[in-house]
Design a protein around this motif. Structure first.
Motif, PDB file in Angstrom:
ATOM      1  N   ALA A 118      16.295  -0.542  -2.646  1.00  0.00           N
ATOM      2  CA  ALA A 118      16.076  -1.040  -4.215  1.00  0.00           C
ATOM      3  C   ALA A 118      14.595  -0.525  -4.719  1.00  0.00           C
ATOM      4  O   ALA A 118      13.740   0.039  -3.975  1.00  0.00           O
ATOM      5  CB  ALA A 118      16.234  -2.510  -4.462  1.00  0.00           C
TER       6      ALA A 118
ATOM      7  N   THR B 231      10.194  -3.064  -8.349  1.00  0.00           N
ATOM      8  CA  THR B 231      10.535  -4.177  -9.120  1.00  0.00           C
ATOM      9  C   THR B 231      11.634  -5.134  -8.814  1.00  0.00           C
ATOM     10  O   THR B 231      11.625  -6.272  -8.676  1.00  0.00           O
ATOM     11  CB  THR B 231      10.827  -3.692 -10.589  1.00  0.00           C
ATOM     12  N   ALA B 232      12.867  -4.421  -8.144  1.00  0.00           N
ATOM     13  CA  ALA B 232      13.843  -5.085  -8.010  1.00  0.00           C
ATOM     14  C   ALA B 232      13.631  -5.684  -6.441  1.00  0.00           C
ATOM     15  O   ALA B 232      14.173  -6.966  -6.122  1.00  0.00           O
ATOM     16  CB  ALA B 232      15.035  -4.309  -7.619  1.00  0.00           C
ATOM     17  N   ARG B 233      12.958  -5.178  -5.654  1.00  0.00           N
ATOM     18  CA  ARG B 233      12.440  -5.567  -4.380  1.00  0.00           C
ATOM     19  C   ARG B 233      11.569  -6.905  -4.542  1.00  0.00           C
ATOM     20  O   ARG B 233      11.642  -7.960  -3.950  1.00  0.00           O
ATOM     21  CB  ARG B 233      11.639  -4.727  -3.440  1.00  0.00           C
TER      22      ARG B 233
ATOM     23  N   LYS C  71      11.500  -8.989  -7.254  1.00  0.00           N
ATOM     24  CA  LYS C  71      12.229 -10.018  -7.672  1.00  0.00           C
ATOM     25  C   LYS C  71      13.233 -10.594  -6.673  1.00  0.00           C
ATOM     26  O   LYS C  71      13.274 -11.905  -6.655  1.00  0.00           O
ATOM     27  CB  LYS C  71      13.083  -9.585  -8.832  1.00  0.00           C
TER      28      LYS C  71
END
Length: 322
Positions: free
Chosen positions: A228, A231-233, A235
């Protein structure tokens, strides 16, 4: 023969080796237990009062907290009474009730952690379908199964244990659990073997299987996170870290507790005390602390409560008094 009808009592031998440490141990247990009660009641109140927290994750957290309070209350008030009075005797019935509550606490904890892992799994892998999959009906069913099934199976275990014949009456722990009670049996009869086999099945279903499912879910989550965006990591880590910390701590505490029960005659009683505290005194305190520190929604809810008119007036009055 009905042993309890003859006034048979069991002696919790670990208290006999404490000496002057009893007063220090009482203070430590009292402070941690009271802090746990206060912290958990605060988080439970936030979840109950703030409708924005009426989500599956927080409902599962609420249930985990209730289970933790039941587990700690089943043991530590009684331990503190014994430390104060030096009356370290208990009835067979009292020992079995405490064993039932202790094992149910552990099994329900693993069940709830599995449900919470599933919730995190769905939120990360199917975010757009999350509210459809984790609907109120499904959440209710998951909560029911996570508490009802362990309680029923463990009640069966305790019923089998209550039928074994005892030849020893000294429990080398500060509280009763099923393994220590089983070690008091006279011989390796067929009835004892059935009880032991049933207990092994319960351990696999409510201990080993949840452990495997949680590890599998996090393995898949980690594999996805590695692919990912940054930012996705971040979150995903924020979402999973509190649950992962609680899971690792409780799994290690449970593992060492089981090992201790198997080899307890060869280990000093101090280890018994440390493992007991880490098994069901520390985890209930960790739940509100970790989720309170790591979860932004809990922080925001607490901030909203502080901004409420009644709370603001009280805080202003206290500052004025100073």
């Amino acid at each position: 023969m009905n042993q309890s009808s003859n006034g048979v009592t069991l002696v919790l031998m670990s208290y006999n080796y404490m000496g002057s440490v009893k007063s220090v141990l009482f203070i430590v247990i009292f402070l941690v237990y009271v802090a746990s009660l206060i912290a958990n009641v605060v988080v439970m109140s936030l979840i109950y009062l703030d409708t924005t927290l009426h989500k599956p994750m927080f409902l599962f957290l609420f249930s985990l907290i209730v289970n933790g309070l039941i587990g700690s209350t089943a043991v530590w008030p009684n331990v503190m009474i014994i430390l104060l009075t030096d009356d370290n005797k208990t009835s067979i019935e009292g020992c079995l009730i405490q064993a039932f509550l202790m094992i149910t606490y552990g099994a329900c904890n693993f069940s709830m952690l599995t449900v919470m892992a599933y919730d995190r799994f769905v939120s990360i892998f199917k975010p757009l379908q999350y509210h459809v999959i984790m609907n109120p009906q499904k959440v209710t069913k998951l909560l029911f199964v996570a508490h009802f099934l362990p309680a029923v199976f463990i009640l069966g275990q305790i019923c089998l244990s209550s039928q074994i014949t005892l030849c020893k009456y000294t429990v080398h722990r500060i509280f009763c659990d099923n393994l220590s009670f089983y070690s008091l049996s006279c011989n390796d009869s067929f009835q004892n073997q059935i009880s032991n086999l049933y207990g092994l099945c319960v351990f696999i279903v409510f201990g080993v299987l949840p452990l495997f499912l949680i590890i599998l879910s996090y393995f898949k989550i980690i594999m996805l996170i590695l692919k990912a965006t940054r930012t996705a990591r971040q979150k995903a880590f924020e979402t999973c870290t509190p649950h992962l910390i609680i899971f690792i701590n409780f799994s290690l505490a449970s593992f060492f507790s089981v090992i201790y029960n198997r080899v307890s005659p060869d280990l000093p009683p101090e280890i018994n005390i440390i493992l007991s505290i880490n098994y069901n005194l520390i985890p209930p305190l960790l739940h509100p602390i970790i989720y309170g520190i790591k979860n932004q929604e809990i922080k925001q809810s607490l901030a909203k409560i502080k901004r409420m008119p009644v709370v603001s007036i009280r805080l202003t009055a206290r500052k004025s008094a100073k």
